[in-house]
Write a protein that holds these residues in place. Structure first.
Motif, PDB file in Angstrom:
ATOM      1  N   UNK A  44       0.830  -1.207   0.000  1.00 20.81           N
ATOM      2  CA  UNK A  44       0.000   0.000   0.000  1.00 20.81           C
ATOM      3  C   UNK A  44       0.863   1.254   0.000  1.00 20.81           C
ATOM      4  N   UNK A  45       1.943   1.243   0.776  1.00 24.65           N
ATOM      5  CA  UNK A  45       2.849   2.390   0.824  1.00 24.65           C
ATOM      6  C   UNK A  45       3.483   2.617  -0.545  1.00 24.65           C
ATOM      7  N   UNK A  46       3.906   1.532  -1.203  1.00 21.60           N
ATOM      8  CA  UNK A  46       4.515   1.658  -2.532  1.00 21.60           C
ATOM      9  C   UNK A  46       3.510   2.202  -3.543  1.00 21.60           C
ATOM     10  N   UNK A  47       2.287   1.689  -3.494  1.00 19.46           N
ATOM     11  CA  UNK A  47       1.263   2.155  -4.427  1.00 19.46           C
ATOM     12  C   UNK A  47       0.939   3.624  -4.199  1.00 19.46           C
ATOM     13  N   UNK A  48       0.838   4.031  -2.926  1.00 16.82           N
ATOM     14  CA  UNK A  48       0.534   5.426  -2.638  1.00 16.82           C
ATOM     15  C   UNK A  48       1.665   6.334  -3.083  1.00 16.82           C
ATOM     16  N   UNK A  49       2.904   5.902  -2.865  1.00 15.50           N
ATOM     17  CA  UNK A  49       4.055   6.705  -3.297  1.00 15.50           C
ATOM     18  C   UNK A  49       4.069   6.848  -4.821  1.00 15.50           C
ATOM     19  N   UNK A  50       3.780   5.745  -5.521  1.00 20.89           N
ATOM     20  CA  UNK A  50       3.731   5.788  -6.980  1.00 20.89           C
ATOM     21  C   UNK A  50       2.623   6.717  -7.456  1.00 20.89           C
ATOM     22  N   UNK A  51       1.468   6.618  -6.813  1.00 22.49           N
ATOM     23  CA  UNK A  51       0.347   7.480  -7.175  1.00 22.49           C
ATOM     24  C   UNK A  51       0.684   8.943  -6.935  1.00 22.49           C
ATOM     25  N   UNK A  52       1.243   9.254  -5.756  1.00 21.99           N
ATOM     26  CA  UNK A  52       1.595  10.640  -5.441  1.00 21.99           C
ATOM     27  C   UNK A  52       2.603  11.203  -6.438  1.00 21.99           C
TER      28      UNK A  52
END
Length: 316
Positions: free
Chosen positions: A22-30
């Motif tokens: 989830x952290x990786x996905x959020x960082x990628x999205x941001x």
């Protein structure tokens, strides 16, 4: 590609791995959101000015102050005014503009309320820099200040703002529960939280998800605009209730914004728009290519332009 969904874990044995994902996905999205607005904001400002949101075009009031057809810029100012009126906001002392773009609405509000101050946050360094430059040009640098920050981890103390304002940024939030929680946290007791955002339609009785063709349309929009999974206004109502907010009001202004995407498409197809798109880059071009899908979503009743207003209870 479907919109990536960031959710909570279902078992303790997988919680750590799911959290890391989830952290990786959020960082990628941001990173994608920041890059999209770094690239496209200059073109938008050159075409539409400093308000990066829908305009308000009610059928009974399509003329501007000069008696002629309302300009898109007038419609955007009307959107701010009508949201304030609808939410019952009469005074503002200290506000935060969450997902501020280049600060158009918060600078407008500091001018409307001369004793007020504003803080704004955006993921885009280009937007934050431009917002501060415009504030300085307008003599507002002491009262309106902008910075790069994540709306899900706001750099503010709790109970700080009497107006928490999110004008078309909620659709970018991968965790709507955490998003509303942060809005509630920074809101002062007795203050107002206002969210104006894109939602999908409410599910009908017996439905557990959108129809496949509806989800496919949203997924195409998500890919171009760096959006996570969508939610409905009913979902937002439930979240606001869980966060302890009161006096929750909602509205659907999809009809009132109906002309907006047609106007955006028209401006993108102008000579200035076409040249600007190629100058801005491929990310902005991809965003322009899905504009007709937004218009289609509104026509189908799939995409809704929704408002949520709520109060943080006064502490006793």
């Amino acid at each position: 590609m479907q919109a990536e969904r960031i959710g909570t874990c279902s078992t303790a044995s997988t919680s750590s791995a799911i959290h890391r994902k989830a952290v990786r996905l959020q960082s990628k999205l941001n990173d994608g959101i920041a890059a999209f607005y770094d690239e496209s904001s200059g073109l938008w400002e050159s075409m539409w000015g400093d308000h990066m949101h829908h305009g308000y075009y009610p059928k009974e009031a399509v003329k501007g102050s000069n008696g002629k057809a309302k300009s898109n810029q007038e419609a955007q100012i009307d959107m701010i005014e009508e949201v304030l009126k609808w939410a019952g906001v009469r005074t503002v002392k200290k506000m935060v503009d969450v997902g501020c773009g280049i600060g158009g609405s918060s600078r407008y509000l500091t001018q409307k309320y001369p004793d007020s101050t504003a803080r704004g946050i955006t993921l885009s360094p280009v937007q934050a820099s431009r917002a501060n430059a415009l504030a300085k040009q307008q003599g507002l640098q002491a009262r309106a200040q902008y910075q790069v920050a994540d709306a899900l981890e706001q750099p503010f103390s709790g109970n700080e703002f009497d107006l928490v304002w999110s004008l078309e940024s909620g659709e970018h939030m991968p965790d709507k529960d955490k998003f509303v929680g942060e809005l509630a946290r920074v809101c002062a007791p007795g203050g107002r939280v206002i969210i104006v955002t894109w939602c999908h339609r409410n599910l009908e009785a017996g439905e557990v998800d959108l129809k496949p063709d509806e989800q496919a349309l949203l997924d195409r929009i998500c890919k171009a605009y760096y959006l996570p999974a969508w939610c409905s206004i009913a979902d937002y109502q439930r979240i606001c209730q869980r966060k302890g907010l009161t006096d929750i009001a909602v509205a659907d202004w999809s009809d009132e914004v109906a002309p907006f995407w047609g106007a955006v498409i028209k401006s993108a197809l102008s000579t200035q728009g076409v040249l600007g798109l190629f100058k801005a880059g491929w990310t902005t071009i991809k965003g322009a290519m899905v504009m007709p899908l937004m218009a289609q979503g509104y026509r189908r009743g799939l995409i809704k332009f929704n408002l949520i207003a709520a109060t943080k209870p006064t502490q006793t």
